[in-house]
Design a protein around this motif. Structure first.
Motif, PDB file in Angstrom:
ATOM      1  N   SER A 387     -14.682   6.491  42.667  1.00 48.45           N
ATOM      2  CA  SER A 387     -15.195   5.528  43.638  1.00 48.45           C
ATOM      3  C   SER A 387     -14.101   5.112  44.621  1.00 48.45           C
ATOM      4  N   HIS A 388     -12.881   4.941  44.121  1.00 48.20           N
ATOM      5  CA  HIS A 388     -11.757   4.599  44.998  1.00 48.20           C
ATOM      6  C   HIS A 388     -11.540   5.686  46.053  1.00 48.20           C
ATOM      7  N   VAL A 389     -11.634   6.939  45.630  1.00 47.43           N
ATOM      8  CA  VAL A 389     -11.385   8.049  46.560  1.00 47.43           C
ATOM      9  C   VAL A 389     -12.457   8.088  47.644  1.00 47.43           C
ATOM     10  N   VAL A 390     -13.705   7.975  47.242  1.00 51.28           N
ATOM     11  CA  VAL A 390     -14.810   8.050  48.198  1.00 51.28           C
ATOM     12  C   VAL A 390     -14.694   6.965  49.257  1.00 51.28           C
ATOM     13  N   ILE A 391     -14.439   5.746  48.841  1.00 50.93           N
ATOM     14  CA  ILE A 391     -14.355   4.640  49.802  1.00 50.93           C
ATOM     15  C   ILE A 391     -13.121   4.778  50.693  1.00 50.93           C
ATOM     16  N   ALA A 392     -12.007   5.219  50.118  1.00 55.12           N
ATOM     17  CA  ALA A 392     -10.798   5.386  50.928  1.00 55.12           C
ATOM     18  C   ALA A 392     -11.009   6.406  52.039  1.00 55.12           C
ATOM     19  N   VAL A 393     -11.642   7.539  51.693  1.00 51.51           N
ATOM     20  CA  VAL A 393     -11.833   8.603  52.674  1.00 51.51           C
ATOM     21  C   VAL A 393     -12.923   8.264  53.678  1.00 51.51           C
ATOM     22  N   VAL A 396     -11.970   3.591  54.699  1.00 53.57           N
ATOM     23  CA  VAL A 396     -10.666   3.025  55.039  1.00 53.57           C
ATOM     24  C   VAL A 396      -9.916   3.882  56.047  1.00 53.57           C
ATOM     25  N   VAL A 397      -9.881   5.187  55.831  1.00 48.39           N
ATOM     26  CA  VAL A 397      -9.164   6.055  56.765  1.00 48.39           C
ATOM     27  C   VAL A 397      -9.732   5.944  58.186  1.00 48.39           C
ATOM     28  N   PRO A 398     -11.054   6.037  58.397  1.00 53.10           N
ATOM     29  CA  PRO A 398     -11.576   5.866  59.763  1.00 53.10           C
ATOM     30  C   PRO A 398     -11.246   4.504  60.356  1.00 53.10           C
ATOM     31  N   ALA A 399     -11.287   3.453  59.535  1.00 47.20           N
ATOM     32  CA  ALA A 399     -10.979   2.116  60.055  1.00 47.20           C
ATOM     33  C   ALA A 399      -9.533   2.029  60.521  1.00 47.20           C
ATOM     34  N   TYR A 400      -8.603   2.592  59.732  1.00 45.17           N
ATOM     35  CA  TYR A 400      -7.202   2.555  60.142  1.00 45.17           C
ATOM     36  C   TYR A 400      -6.947   3.442  61.364  1.00 45.17           C
ATOM     37  N   VAL A 401      -7.678   4.524  61.494  1.00 48.33           N
ATOM     38  CA  VAL A 401      -7.536   5.371  62.683  1.00 48.33           C
ATOM     39  C   VAL A 401      -7.890   4.581  63.933  1.00 48.33           C
ATOM     40  N   VAL A 402      -8.943   3.774  63.859  1.00 44.55           N
ATOM     41  CA  VAL A 402      -9.320   2.924  64.993  1.00 44.55           C
ATOM     42  C   VAL A 402      -8.205   1.938  65.309  1.00 44.55           C
ATOM     43  N   CYS A 403      -7.623   1.331  64.296  1.00 43.84           N
ATOM     44  CA  CYS A 403      -6.532   0.363  64.508  1.00 43.84           C
ATOM     45  C   CYS A 403      -5.320   1.038  65.156  1.00 43.84           C
ATOM     46  N   LEU A 404      -4.987   2.236  64.686  1.00 48.14           N
ATOM     47  CA  LEU A 404      -3.841   2.948  65.262  1.00 48.14           C
ATOM     48  C   LEU A 404      -4.097   3.324  66.712  1.00 48.14           C
ATOM     49  N   ARG A 405      -5.328   3.730  67.017  1.00 45.24           N
ATOM     50  CA  ARG A 405      -5.653   4.076  68.397  1.00 45.24           C
ATOM     51  C   ARG A 405      -5.482   2.854  69.305  1.00 45.24           C
TER      52      ARG A 405
END
Length: 491
Positions: A387-393, A396-405
Protein backbone atom coordinates in the motif's frame (compact mmCIF):
# COMPACT_ATOMS: atom_id res chain seq x y z
CA UNK A 1 37.21 29.77 -8.92
CA UNK A 2 37.28 31.60 -5.62
CA UNK A 3 38.88 30.28 -2.44
CA UNK A 4 35.53 30.58 -0.69
CA UNK A 5 33.87 28.44 -3.36
CA UNK A 6 36.56 25.77 -3.06
CA UNK A 7 36.39 25.83 0.73
CA UNK A 8 32.61 25.47 0.73
CA UNK A 9 32.70 22.65 -1.80
CA UNK A 10 35.36 20.84 0.22
CA UNK A 11 33.34 21.22 3.42
CA UNK A 12 30.21 19.88 1.74
CA UNK A 13 32.11 16.95 0.24
CA UNK A 14 33.82 16.16 3.53
CA UNK A 15 30.51 16.49 5.37
CA UNK A 16 28.75 14.18 2.93
CA UNK A 17 31.53 11.61 3.24
CA UNK A 18 31.34 11.63 7.02
CA UNK A 19 27.55 11.63 6.92
CA UNK A 20 27.39 8.59 4.63
CA UNK A 21 30.04 6.72 6.62
CA UNK A 22 28.47 7.62 9.94
CA UNK A 23 24.98 6.65 8.90
CA UNK A 24 26.14 3.31 7.52
CA UNK A 25 28.08 2.52 10.69
CA UNK A 26 25.22 3.63 12.94
CA UNK A 27 22.76 1.65 10.87
CA UNK A 28 24.93 -1.45 11.27
CA UNK A 29 25.06 -0.76 14.98
CA UNK A 30 21.28 -0.43 15.12
CA UNK A 31 20.91 -3.67 13.20
CA UNK A 32 23.19 -5.43 15.70
CA UNK A 33 21.15 -4.03 18.59
CA UNK A 34 17.85 -5.01 16.96
CA UNK A 35 19.14 -8.56 16.37
CA UNK A 36 20.17 -8.78 20.03
CA UNK A 37 16.81 -7.49 21.26
CA UNK A 38 14.91 -9.81 18.89
CA UNK A 39 16.64 -12.70 20.64
CA UNK A 40 15.75 -11.34 24.09
CA UNK A 41 12.11 -10.29 23.63
CA UNK A 42 9.07 -11.76 21.89
CA UNK A 43 7.09 -10.25 18.97
CA UNK A 44 4.16 -9.29 21.22
CA UNK A 45 6.54 -7.40 23.56
CA UNK A 46 8.00 -5.54 20.59
CA UNK A 47 4.41 -4.75 19.59
CA UNK A 48 3.81 -3.14 23.00
CA UNK A 49 6.93 -1.02 22.57
CA UNK A 50 5.88 -0.18 19.00
CA UNK A 51 2.80 1.58 20.37
CA UNK A 52 4.93 3.85 22.55
CA UNK A 53 7.49 4.31 19.76
CA UNK A 54 4.77 5.41 17.36
CA UNK A 55 3.54 8.12 19.73
CA UNK A 56 7.10 9.14 20.61
CA UNK A 57 8.08 9.49 16.95
CA UNK A 58 5.14 11.75 16.16
CA UNK A 59 5.51 13.96 19.23
CA UNK A 60 9.30 14.03 18.90
CA UNK A 61 8.97 15.41 15.40
CA UNK A 62 6.53 18.04 16.60
CA UNK A 63 8.90 18.88 19.49
CA UNK A 64 11.65 19.76 17.00
CA UNK A 65 9.09 22.06 15.35
CA UNK A 66 11.43 22.82 12.44
CA UNK A 67 13.49 25.02 14.76
CA UNK A 68 16.72 23.25 13.88
CA UNK A 69 16.12 23.79 10.15
CA UNK A 70 15.44 27.46 10.82
CA UNK A 71 18.83 27.84 12.49
CA UNK A 72 20.63 25.87 9.78
CA UNK A 73 19.39 28.17 7.00
CA UNK A 74 19.48 31.45 9.00
CA UNK A 75 21.99 34.21 8.24
CA UNK A 76 22.24 35.18 11.95
CA UNK A 77 22.10 31.88 13.86
CA UNK A 78 23.83 32.98 17.05
CA UNK A 79 21.47 35.92 17.55
CA UNK A 80 18.51 33.59 17.09
CA UNK A 81 19.86 30.73 19.21
CA UNK A 82 18.59 31.78 22.69
CA UNK A 83 15.06 32.35 21.39
CA UNK A 84 15.09 29.07 19.48
CA UNK A 85 16.39 27.23 22.56
CA UNK A 86 13.53 28.64 24.65
CA UNK A 87 10.92 27.72 22.07
CA UNK A 88 12.40 24.21 21.81
CA UNK A 89 12.39 23.54 25.54
CA UNK A 90 8.86 24.89 25.96
CA UNK A 91 7.54 22.84 23.05
CA UNK A 92 9.18 19.59 24.13
CA UNK A 93 8.16 20.08 27.76
CA UNK A 94 4.51 20.68 26.92
CA UNK A 95 4.40 17.69 24.56
CA UNK A 96 6.10 15.44 27.13
CA UNK A 97 3.56 16.42 29.77
CA UNK A 98 0.71 15.78 27.35
CA UNK A 99 2.16 12.36 26.44
CA UNK A 100 2.42 11.44 30.11
CA UNK A 101 -1.12 12.51 30.97
CA UNK A 102 -2.59 10.85 27.87
CA UNK A 103 -0.72 7.54 28.28
CA UNK A 104 -3.80 5.54 29.25
CA UNK A 105 -6.18 6.72 26.48
CA UNK A 106 -3.40 6.44 23.91
CA UNK A 107 -2.74 2.85 24.93
CA UNK A 108 -6.46 2.13 24.69
CA UNK A 109 -6.61 3.61 21.18
CA UNK A 110 -4.04 1.02 20.08
CA UNK A 111 -5.88 -1.73 21.99
CA UNK A 112 -2.69 -2.32 23.94
CA UNK A 113 -3.23 -1.46 27.63
CA UNK A 114 0.17 -2.96 28.46
CA UNK A 115 1.87 -0.06 26.70
CA UNK A 116 0.71 2.58 29.19
CA UNK A 117 3.84 2.43 31.36
CA UNK A 118 6.13 2.32 28.33
CA UNK A 119 4.49 5.45 26.92
CA UNK A 120 5.07 7.24 30.24
CA UNK A 121 8.79 6.36 30.18
CA UNK A 122 9.17 7.53 26.58
CA UNK A 123 7.74 10.92 27.59
CA UNK A 124 10.97 11.56 29.52
CA UNK A 125 12.91 11.36 26.26
CA UNK A 126 10.61 13.94 24.66
CA UNK A 127 11.21 16.35 27.56
CA UNK A 128 14.99 16.09 27.17
CA UNK A 129 14.96 16.46 23.38
CA UNK A 130 14.43 20.26 23.35
CA UNK A 131 17.94 20.79 24.72
CA UNK A 132 19.51 19.21 21.63
CA UNK A 133 18.07 21.50 18.93
CA UNK A 134 20.56 24.39 19.03
CA UNK A 135 23.87 22.46 19.34
CA UNK A 136 22.77 19.96 16.67
CA UNK A 137 21.96 22.82 14.28
CA UNK A 138 25.41 24.37 14.91
CA UNK A 139 27.17 21.16 13.93
CA UNK A 140 24.97 20.72 10.86
CA UNK A 141 25.64 24.28 9.66
CA UNK A 142 29.36 23.67 9.91
CA UNK A 143 29.11 20.31 8.10
CA UNK A 144 30.63 18.61 11.17
CA UNK A 145 29.06 15.26 10.40
CA UNK A 146 32.05 13.44 11.88
CA UNK A 147 31.29 14.96 15.26
CA UNK A 148 27.59 14.15 14.92
CA UNK A 149 28.56 10.58 14.15
CA UNK A 150 30.60 10.30 17.35
CA UNK A 151 27.83 11.81 19.46
CA UNK A 152 25.11 9.61 17.99
CA UNK A 153 27.38 6.59 18.26
CA UNK A 154 27.85 7.24 21.98
CA UNK A 155 24.08 7.49 22.36
CA UNK A 156 23.62 4.17 20.53
CA UNK A 157 26.12 2.42 22.80
CA UNK A 158 24.44 3.79 25.92
CA UNK A 159 21.04 2.75 24.62
CA UNK A 160 22.21 -0.78 23.78
CA UNK A 161 23.78 -1.27 27.21
CA UNK A 162 20.67 -0.13 29.06
CA UNK A 163 18.27 -2.13 26.88
CA UNK A 164 20.27 -5.35 27.04
CA UNK A 165 20.82 -5.08 30.80
CA UNK A 166 17.16 -4.49 31.56
CA UNK A 167 15.93 -7.08 29.05
CA UNK A 168 18.02 -9.81 30.69
CA UNK A 169 16.36 -8.89 33.99
CA UNK A 170 12.88 -9.47 32.53
CA UNK A 171 11.89 -5.81 32.43
CA UNK A 172 10.20 -6.51 29.08
CA UNK A 173 9.26 -3.77 26.59
CA UNK A 174 10.07 -1.06 29.14
CA UNK A 175 13.75 -1.94 28.64
CA UNK A 176 13.52 -0.55 25.11
CA UNK A 177 11.93 2.65 26.41
CA UNK A 178 14.64 3.23 29.01
CA UNK A 179 17.19 2.64 26.28
CA UNK A 180 15.68 5.54 24.32
CA UNK A 181 15.92 7.76 27.38
CA UNK A 182 19.58 6.84 27.87
CA UNK A 183 20.27 7.59 24.22
CA UNK A 184 18.70 11.05 24.47
CA UNK A 185 20.60 11.97 27.65
CA UNK A 186 23.97 10.99 26.17
CA UNK A 187 23.26 12.76 22.87
CA UNK A 188 22.29 16.03 24.58
CA UNK A 189 25.41 15.99 26.74
CA UNK A 190 27.59 15.07 23.78
CA UNK A 191 26.22 17.84 21.57
CA UNK A 192 26.92 20.52 24.16
CA UNK A 193 30.40 19.17 24.81
CA UNK A 194 31.15 19.05 21.09
CA UNK A 195 30.02 22.65 20.54
CA UNK A 196 31.62 23.81 23.81
CA UNK A 197 28.38 25.46 24.76
CA UNK A 198 25.76 25.35 27.44
CA UNK A 199 22.05 26.08 27.07
CA UNK A 200 21.30 29.80 26.71
CA UNK A 201 17.71 31.00 26.85
CA UNK A 202 16.05 34.23 25.86
CA UNK A 203 13.05 35.59 24.02
CA UNK A 204 13.16 38.11 21.20
CA UNK A 205 9.59 38.57 19.99
CA UNK A 206 10.62 39.61 16.49
CA UNK A 207 12.84 36.55 16.10
CA UNK A 208 10.16 34.33 17.59
CA UNK A 209 7.54 35.59 15.12
CA UNK A 210 9.85 35.15 12.14
CA UNK A 211 10.94 31.71 13.30
CA UNK A 212 7.39 30.53 13.91
CA UNK A 213 6.30 31.81 10.49
CA UNK A 214 8.89 29.54 8.88
CA UNK A 215 8.60 26.66 11.33
CA UNK A 216 4.84 26.24 11.71
CA UNK A 217 4.17 24.86 8.22
CA UNK A 218 7.37 22.81 8.41
CA UNK A 219 6.46 21.43 11.85
CA UNK A 220 3.01 20.48 10.61
CA UNK A 221 4.56 18.88 7.51
CA UNK A 222 7.00 16.93 9.68
CA UNK A 223 4.16 15.93 11.97
CA UNK A 224 2.10 14.65 9.05
CA UNK A 225 5.19 12.94 7.63
CA UNK A 226 5.81 11.02 10.84
CA UNK A 227 2.10 10.35 11.19
CA UNK A 228 2.31 8.83 7.71
CA UNK A 229 5.10 6.56 8.91
CA UNK A 230 3.18 5.74 12.10
CA UNK A 231 -0.50 5.59 11.19
CA UNK A 232 0.11 2.19 9.67
CA UNK A 233 1.18 0.98 13.12
CA UNK A 234 -2.16 2.11 14.53
CA UNK A 235 -4.08 0.43 11.72
CA UNK A 236 -2.09 -2.82 11.98
CA UNK A 237 -2.56 -2.88 15.77
CA UNK A 238 -6.31 -2.38 15.51
CA UNK A 239 -6.85 -4.79 12.61
CA UNK A 240 -4.36 -7.58 13.40
CA UNK A 241 -3.23 -7.09 17.03
CA UNK A 242 0.04 -6.41 18.95
CA UNK A 243 1.88 -9.57 17.83
CA UNK A 244 1.40 -8.76 14.14
CA UNK A 245 2.36 -5.16 14.91
CA UNK A 246 5.65 -6.43 16.32
CA UNK A 247 6.34 -8.27 13.06
CA UNK A 248 5.36 -5.22 11.03
CA UNK A 249 7.57 -2.89 13.08
CA UNK A 250 10.58 -5.13 12.57
CA UNK A 251 9.89 -5.21 8.81
CA UNK A 252 9.52 -1.44 8.68
CA UNK A 253 12.76 -0.94 10.59
CA UNK A 254 14.63 -3.17 8.13
CA UNK A 255 13.02 -1.40 5.16
CA UNK A 256 14.30 1.90 6.56
CA UNK A 257 17.93 0.90 6.06
CA UNK A 258 18.20 2.82 2.74
CA UNK A 259 16.73 5.92 4.36
CA UNK A 260 18.90 5.62 7.46
CA UNK A 261 22.12 4.95 5.57
CA UNK A 262 21.67 7.18 2.51
CA UNK A 263 18.64 9.45 2.92
CA UNK A 264 19.56 10.90 6.28
CA UNK A 265 23.16 11.36 5.20
CA UNK A 266 21.97 13.37 2.19
CA UNK A 267 19.49 15.39 4.24
CA UNK A 268 21.93 16.78 6.79
CA UNK A 269 24.25 17.96 4.00
CA UNK A 270 21.62 18.92 1.42
CA UNK A 271 19.71 21.33 3.66
CA UNK A 272 22.63 23.68 4.38
CA UNK A 273 24.12 22.99 0.93
CA UNK A 274 21.01 23.97 -1.04
CA UNK A 275 20.29 26.86 1.34
CA UNK A 276 23.70 28.42 0.71
CA UNK A 277 23.49 28.32 -3.10
CA UNK A 278 22.50 31.86 -3.97
CA UNK A 279 21.72 31.37 -7.66
CA UNK A 280 18.29 29.78 -8.17
CA UNK A 281 19.08 28.11 -11.49
CA UNK A 282 22.31 26.65 -10.11
CA UNK A 283 20.51 25.30 -7.06
CA UNK A 284 17.88 23.64 -9.24
CA UNK A 285 20.53 22.04 -11.45
CA UNK A 286 22.35 20.80 -8.34
CA UNK A 287 19.20 18.95 -7.28
CA UNK A 288 18.92 17.23 -10.68
CA UNK A 289 22.59 16.19 -10.58
CA UNK A 290 22.17 14.76 -7.07
CA UNK A 291 19.25 12.50 -8.00
CA UNK A 292 21.11 10.03 -10.23
CA UNK A 293 23.81 8.77 -7.81
CA UNK A 294 21.34 8.79 -4.91
CA UNK A 295 18.78 6.80 -6.91
CA UNK A 296 21.35 4.16 -7.88
CA UNK A 297 22.26 3.38 -4.27
CA UNK A 298 18.65 3.53 -3.05
CA UNK A 299 17.48 1.16 -5.79
CA UNK A 300 20.25 -1.33 -5.03
CA UNK A 301 19.36 -1.47 -1.34
CA UNK A 302 15.62 -1.55 -1.98
CA UNK A 303 15.67 -4.35 -4.55
CA UNK A 304 18.01 -6.49 -2.44
CA UNK A 305 15.89 -6.17 0.70
CA UNK A 306 12.65 -6.75 -1.21
CA UNK A 307 13.69 -9.87 -3.11
CA UNK A 308 15.63 -11.48 -0.26
CA UNK A 309 13.21 -10.59 2.56
CA UNK A 310 12.58 -14.19 3.65
CA UNK A 311 16.18 -15.41 4.07
CA UNK A 312 17.26 -12.03 5.46
CA UNK A 313 14.73 -12.13 8.31
CA UNK A 314 15.48 -15.78 9.02
CA UNK A 315 19.25 -15.22 9.21
CA UNK A 316 19.22 -12.02 11.24
CA UNK A 317 16.25 -12.45 13.54
CA UNK A 318 15.31 -16.13 13.64
CA UNK A 319 12.38 -18.22 12.47
CA UNK A 320 9.88 -16.81 14.98
CA UNK A 321 10.08 -13.50 13.11
CA UNK A 322 9.55 -15.09 9.69
CA UNK A 323 6.12 -13.47 9.33
CA UNK A 324 7.83 -10.06 8.98
CA UNK A 325 9.07 -11.03 5.50
CA UNK A 326 5.57 -10.65 4.05
CA UNK A 327 5.51 -6.96 4.93
CA UNK A 328 9.19 -6.38 4.15
CA UNK A 329 8.89 -7.12 0.41
CA UNK A 330 6.73 -4.06 -0.31
CA UNK A 331 8.17 -1.92 2.46
CA UNK A 332 11.70 -2.36 1.06
CA UNK A 333 10.61 -0.88 -2.27
CA UNK A 334 9.03 1.98 -0.37
CA UNK A 335 12.25 2.37 1.63
CA UNK A 336 14.18 3.04 -1.57
CA UNK A 337 11.56 5.53 -2.75
CA UNK A 338 11.75 7.37 0.57
CA UNK A 339 15.36 8.37 -0.12
CA UNK A 340 14.36 10.34 -3.23
CA UNK A 341 11.13 11.72 -1.75
CA UNK A 342 13.05 12.98 1.27
CA UNK A 343 15.65 14.61 -0.99
CA UNK A 344 12.89 16.52 -2.78
CA UNK A 345 11.29 17.58 0.51
CA UNK A 346 14.68 18.77 1.81
CA UNK A 347 15.19 20.84 -1.35
CA UNK A 348 11.76 22.47 -0.98
CA UNK A 349 12.47 23.26 2.68
CA UNK A 350 15.81 24.82 1.70
CA UNK A 351 14.08 27.15 -0.76
CA UNK A 352 11.46 28.07 1.84
CA UNK A 353 8.54 26.16 0.28
CA UNK A 354 7.44 24.61 3.57
CA UNK A 355 3.77 25.15 2.67
CA UNK A 356 4.17 22.97 -0.41
CA UNK A 357 5.74 20.21 1.66
CA UNK A 358 2.84 20.37 4.10
CA UNK A 359 0.30 20.17 1.28
CA UNK A 360 1.94 17.05 -0.15
CA UNK A 361 2.08 15.39 3.27
CA UNK A 362 -1.62 16.04 3.86
CA UNK A 363 -2.49 14.62 0.45
CA UNK A 364 -0.28 11.61 1.19
CA UNK A 365 -2.03 10.98 4.51
CA UNK A 366 -5.50 11.27 2.99
CA UNK A 367 -4.65 8.65 0.37
CA UNK A 368 -2.68 6.26 2.59
CA UNK A 369 -5.20 5.61 5.37
CA UNK A 370 -7.92 4.01 3.21
CA UNK A 371 -5.28 2.22 1.13
CA UNK A 372 -3.81 0.67 4.29
CA UNK A 373 -7.19 -0.59 5.46
CA UNK A 374 -7.87 -2.11 2.04
CA UNK A 375 -4.41 -3.64 1.82
CA UNK A 376 -4.59 -5.18 5.29
CA UNK A 377 -8.11 -6.46 4.80
CA UNK A 378 -7.30 -8.13 1.49
CA UNK A 379 -3.68 -9.22 1.81
CA UNK A 380 -2.62 -8.98 5.46
CA UNK A 381 0.88 -7.69 6.25
CA UNK A 382 1.93 -7.96 2.60
CA UNK A 383 -0.91 -5.64 1.63
CA UNK A 384 0.21 -3.11 4.23
CA UNK A 385 3.70 -2.98 2.72
CA UNK A 386 2.60 -2.64 -0.90
CA UNK A 387 0.00 0.00 0.00
CA UNK A 388 2.89 2.37 0.77
CA UNK A 389 4.38 1.74 -2.68
CA UNK A 390 1.13 2.28 -4.56
CA UNK A 391 0.37 5.58 -2.86
CA UNK A 392 3.94 6.84 -3.18
CA UNK A 393 4.03 6.18 -6.92
CA UNK A 394 0.47 7.17 -7.81
CA UNK A 395 0.01 10.17 -5.50
CA UNK A 396 3.19 11.48 -3.86
CA UNK A 397 5.60 11.47 -6.80
CA UNK A 398 3.21 13.42 -9.10
CA UNK A 399 2.48 15.90 -6.31
CA UNK A 400 6.18 16.56 -5.71
CA UNK A 401 6.78 16.91 -9.45
CA UNK A 402 4.22 19.74 -9.48
CA UNK A 403 5.98 21.42 -6.54
CA UNK A 404 9.38 21.15 -8.24
CA UNK A 405 8.00 22.60 -11.46
CA UNK A 406 6.67 25.59 -9.52
CA UNK A 407 10.13 26.03 -7.99
CA UNK A 408 11.62 26.25 -11.48
CA UNK A 409 13.22 22.79 -11.57
CA UNK A 410 13.45 21.01 -14.92
CA UNK A 411 11.17 18.13 -13.92
CA UNK A 412 11.82 16.25 -17.16
CA UNK A 413 15.54 16.16 -16.41
CA UNK A 414 14.78 15.27 -12.79
CA UNK A 415 12.71 12.24 -13.76
CA UNK A 416 15.15 11.15 -16.48
CA UNK A 417 17.99 11.18 -13.95
CA UNK A 418 16.53 8.12 -12.27
CA UNK A 419 15.73 6.18 -15.43
CA UNK A 420 19.00 4.25 -15.76
CA UNK A 421 18.97 2.85 -12.17
CA UNK A 422 15.31 1.84 -12.52
CA UNK A 423 15.87 0.16 -15.89
CA UNK A 424 18.90 -1.70 -14.56
CA UNK A 425 16.88 -2.83 -11.54
CA UNK A 426 14.34 -4.82 -13.59
CA UNK A 427 16.56 -7.76 -14.65
CA UNK A 428 18.49 -7.59 -11.36
CA UNK A 429 15.27 -7.83 -9.33
CA UNK A 430 14.08 -10.79 -11.39
CA UNK A 431 17.36 -12.62 -10.85
CA UNK A 432 17.44 -11.88 -7.11
CA UNK A 433 13.79 -12.93 -6.69
CA UNK A 434 14.59 -16.23 -8.41
CA UNK A 435 17.45 -16.83 -5.98
CA UNK A 436 15.36 -15.72 -3.01
CA UNK A 437 12.76 -18.39 -3.80
CA UNK A 438 15.31 -21.21 -3.51
CA UNK A 439 14.83 -23.77 -0.78
CA UNK A 440 17.89 -24.32 1.33
CA UNK A 441 19.80 -22.85 4.27
CA UNK A 442 18.74 -19.18 4.62
CA UNK A 443 22.34 -17.99 4.98
CA UNK A 444 23.32 -19.67 1.71
CA UNK A 445 20.31 -18.24 -0.12
CA UNK A 446 20.96 -14.77 1.27
CA UNK A 447 24.64 -14.88 0.32
CA UNK A 448 23.82 -16.07 -3.19
CA UNK A 449 21.19 -13.36 -3.60
CA UNK A 450 23.57 -10.61 -2.54
CA UNK A 451 26.17 -11.93 -4.98
CA UNK A 452 23.59 -11.90 -7.79
CA UNK A 453 22.63 -8.30 -6.91
CA UNK A 454 26.29 -7.35 -7.08
CA UNK A 455 26.86 -9.04 -10.44
CA UNK A 456 23.60 -8.04 -12.17
CA UNK A 457 23.23 -4.49 -10.84
CA UNK A 458 26.05 -2.96 -8.84
CA UNK A 459 29.01 -3.91 -11.06
CA UNK A 460 27.40 -3.10 -14.45
CA UNK A 461 26.13 0.21 -13.13
CA UNK A 462 29.35 1.20 -11.33
CA UNK A 463 30.97 3.11 -14.26
CA UNK A 464 27.76 5.08 -14.83
CA UNK A 465 27.47 5.84 -11.11
CA UNK A 466 31.07 7.02 -10.87
CA UNK A 467 30.58 9.35 -13.86
CA UNK A 468 27.49 10.86 -12.25
CA UNK A 469 29.35 11.30 -8.98
CA UNK A 470 32.31 12.90 -10.73
CA UNK A 471 29.98 15.24 -12.58
CA UNK A 472 28.36 16.23 -9.30
CA UNK A 473 31.73 17.02 -7.70
CA UNK A 474 32.95 18.89 -10.80
CA UNK A 475 29.78 20.91 -10.90
CA UNK A 476 30.26 21.98 -7.30
CA UNK A 477 33.94 22.83 -7.52
CA UNK A 478 34.86 23.66 -11.11
CA UNK A 479 31.91 25.75 -12.30
CA UNK A 480 31.96 28.82 -10.09
CA UNK A 481 29.24 30.78 -11.85
CA UNK A 482 26.31 28.35 -11.51
CA UNK A 483 27.15 26.87 -8.16
CA UNK A 484 29.08 29.43 -6.17
CA UNK A 485 28.32 28.71 -2.55
CA UNK A 486 27.99 31.97 -0.67
CA UNK A 487 25.97 32.90 2.34
CA UNK A 488 22.59 34.38 1.60
CA UNK A 489 22.26 38.01 2.54
CA UNK A 490 19.72 38.83 5.25
CA UNK A 491 16.19 39.19 3.91
Amino acid sequence: MSTQTTSSAERIGRGLGWSLTGNVVLRLGNVAVSILMARLIAPDELGVFAVALTIWAILGTLAEFGLGSDLVRASDPERRAPTVATLGVLTSGILALGMLLAAEPLAAAFRSPESRGVIAVMAISIAIFGLSIVPAARLQREFRQGTLFVVNGAGLVASALVMATLATRDVGPASLAWGQVANQVVVVLGLHLATRSRPRFGMDREIARASLAFCLPLALANLVSWALLSVDNLIVARVLGPAELGLYLLAFNVSSWPMSAVGQALRVVALPGFSQVQDTAARNRALVRTVAPAAAVAVLMGLTLATLAGPLVAVLYGERWAGAAAALAGLAVFGGLRVLLDLVATFLIAVGATGAVLAVQLLWMAALVPAMYLGLSGFGLAGAGWSHVVIAVAVVVPAYVVCLRRAGVDTGAFLRAGFVPLAAAVPAAAACAWVGAWSGPPLLVLSAGCLVALVTYALPLAPWWLRRLTDLRRSDADRPDPVRLTRKSPT
